[in-house]
Design a protein around this motif. Structure first.
Motif, short mmCIF file in Angstrom:
data_model
loop_
_atom_site.label_atom_id
_atom_site.label_comp_id
_atom_site.label_asym_id
_atom_site.label_seq_id
_atom_site.Cartn_x
_atom_site.Cartn_y
_atom_site.Cartn_z
N UNK A 1 0.84 -1.20 0.00
CA UNK A 1 0.00 0.00 0.00
C UNK A 1 0.88 1.25 0.00
N UNK A 2 2.20 1.05 0.02
CA UNK A 2 3.16 2.13 0.11
C UNK A 2 3.54 2.61 -1.30
N UNK A 3 3.29 3.87 -1.59
CA UNK A 3 3.56 4.43 -2.92
C UNK A 3 5.04 4.35 -3.29
N UNK A 4 5.91 4.54 -2.31
CA UNK A 4 7.35 4.48 -2.56
C UNK A 4 7.77 3.06 -2.95
N UNK A 5 7.22 2.07 -2.28
CA UNK A 5 7.51 0.66 -2.61
C UNK A 5 6.99 0.35 -4.01
N UNK A 6 5.79 0.80 -4.31
CA UNK A 6 5.21 0.53 -5.63
C UNK A 6 6.02 1.20 -6.75
N UNK A 7 6.49 2.41 -6.49
CA UNK A 7 7.30 3.12 -7.49
C UNK A 7 8.61 2.37 -7.74
N UNK A 8 9.27 1.96 -6.66
CA UNK A 8 10.51 1.19 -6.79
C UNK A 8 10.24 -0.12 -7.53
N UNK A 9 9.17 -0.80 -7.15
CA UNK A 9 8.84 -2.09 -7.77
C UNK A 9 8.61 -1.94 -9.27
N UNK A 10 7.89 -0.90 -9.67
CA UNK A 10 7.64 -0.69 -11.09
C UNK A 10 8.93 -0.42 -11.85
N UNK A 11 9.83 0.35 -11.25
CA UNK A 11 11.13 0.60 -11.89
C UNK A 11 11.91 -0.70 -12.06
N UNK B 1 26.29 -3.27 -15.05
CA UNK B 1 26.71 -3.10 -13.66
C UNK B 1 26.34 -1.73 -13.06
N UNK B 2 26.58 -0.60 -13.72
CA UNK B 2 26.23 0.69 -13.10
C UNK B 2 24.73 0.81 -12.78
N UNK B 3 23.89 0.24 -13.62
CA UNK B 3 22.44 0.28 -13.37
C UNK B 3 22.09 -0.53 -12.13
N UNK B 4 22.73 -1.67 -11.97
CA UNK B 4 22.50 -2.50 -10.78
C UNK B 4 22.99 -1.80 -9.51
N UNK B 5 24.10 -1.09 -9.63
CA UNK B 5 24.62 -0.34 -8.48
C UNK B 5 23.65 0.79 -8.10
N UNK B 6 23.05 1.43 -9.11
CA UNK B 6 22.03 2.46 -8.84
C UNK B 6 20.80 1.83 -8.18
N UNK B 7 20.40 0.65 -8.66
CA UNK B 7 19.27 -0.06 -8.05
C UNK B 7 19.56 -0.38 -6.59
N UNK B 8 20.78 -0.81 -6.32
CA UNK B 8 21.16 -1.16 -4.95
C UNK B 8 21.07 0.07 -4.05
N UNK B 9 21.56 1.20 -4.53
CA UNK B 9 21.49 2.42 -3.72
C UNK B 9 20.04 2.83 -3.49
N UNK B 10 19.22 2.75 -4.53
CA UNK B 10 17.79 3.07 -4.39
C UNK B 10 17.11 2.10 -3.42
N UNK B 11 17.52 0.83 -3.46
CA UNK B 11 16.96 -0.18 -2.56
C UNK B 11 17.34 0.11 -1.11
N UNK B 12 18.56 0.55 -0.90
CA UNK B 12 18.99 0.91 0.46
C UNK B 12 18.21 2.10 0.98
N UNK B 13 17.95 3.07 0.11
CA UNK B 13 17.14 4.23 0.50
C UNK B 13 15.72 3.80 0.83
N UNK B 14 15.17 2.91 0.01
CA UNK B 14 13.83 2.38 0.26
C UNK B 14 13.79 1.62 1.59
N UNK B 15 14.81 0.82 1.82
CA UNK B 15 14.90 0.03 3.05
C UNK B 15 14.88 0.96 4.27
N UNK B 16 15.66 2.03 4.23
CA UNK B 16 15.68 2.99 5.34
C UNK B 16 14.31 3.64 5.54
#
Length: 188
Positions: free
Chosen positions: A71-81, A166-181
């Motif tokens: 139900x979290x918009x931020x989670x849904x946005x990340x998931x769609x990306x 690889x750079x795209x995956x590294x960006x995903x990882x950083x975005x995932x860490x931000x989402x996790x926080x």
């Protein structure tokens, strides 16, 4: 003259028949994969493509689940990306693998499927589990996989695919860490 034409015609038929017999003798493999003799990749490159395909399938499947359950918009946005980006990379990986005579897997591994099943059983705490497991953990594994391939894989096209992704995956990882926080802060 007719004898010579007949002999030439018979010779051509025999040669063509032998070619057809040789083709018919090529062993079929399960799943329609190209026989090993015509496979253009070494085991290291095949292993990388296999693991990368499974990883991508897991991230897409987990992210589709997040679109349904969260139900979290931020989670849904990340998931769609993740769905959009990993689907695109998956198509590139498929095309590359097939050009090399290799058919990559179409699903996550059995272990990854079990993790997805467990994730799907969560209601309370789903967002945090998704951010932890599909967001951070899966991307940490993917980054390690692509870093290793960008250094160690011998096939130049497969290596280039790893380097470019690889750079795209590294960006995903950083975005995932931000989402996790963010998700962790909301659950406290």
């Amino acid at each position: 003259m007719k004898k010579n034409l007949l002999k030439a015609g018979l010779g051509a038929v025999i040669v063509l028949s032998l070619g057809s017999v040789a083709l018919a003798q090529t062993p079929a493999t399960p799943g329609g994969q190209v026989p090993a003799a015509t496979n253009k990749l070494d085991s290291e490159a095949r292993g990388f493509l296999n693991d990368a395909a499974e990883s991508g399938h897991m991230e897409v499947a987990g992210s589709k689940m997040a679109l349904e359950k969260s139900q979290n918009a931020e989670v849904k946005q990340f998931a769609q990306k993740m769905i959009d980006d990993h689907t695109k990379v998956g198509q590139q990986l498929d095309a590359l693998a097939k050009s090399k005579g290799y058919e990559p897997p179409k699903d996550p591994s059995l272990v990854q499927s079990a993790k997805l099943k467990a994730l799907g059983l969560r209601d309370e705490g789903f967002d945090k589990a998704y951010a932890d497991e599909i967001g951070v953990d899966a991307h940490e594994d993917a980054v390690k996989l692509f870093e290793k391939a960008s250094k160690d894989v011998k096939d130049p096209e497969v290596k280039q695919f790893a380097i470019e992704t690889l750079p795209h995956l590294q960006q995903h990882l950083q975005a995932a860490k931000n989402l996790q926080q963010s998700v962790t802060a909301k659950t406290k």
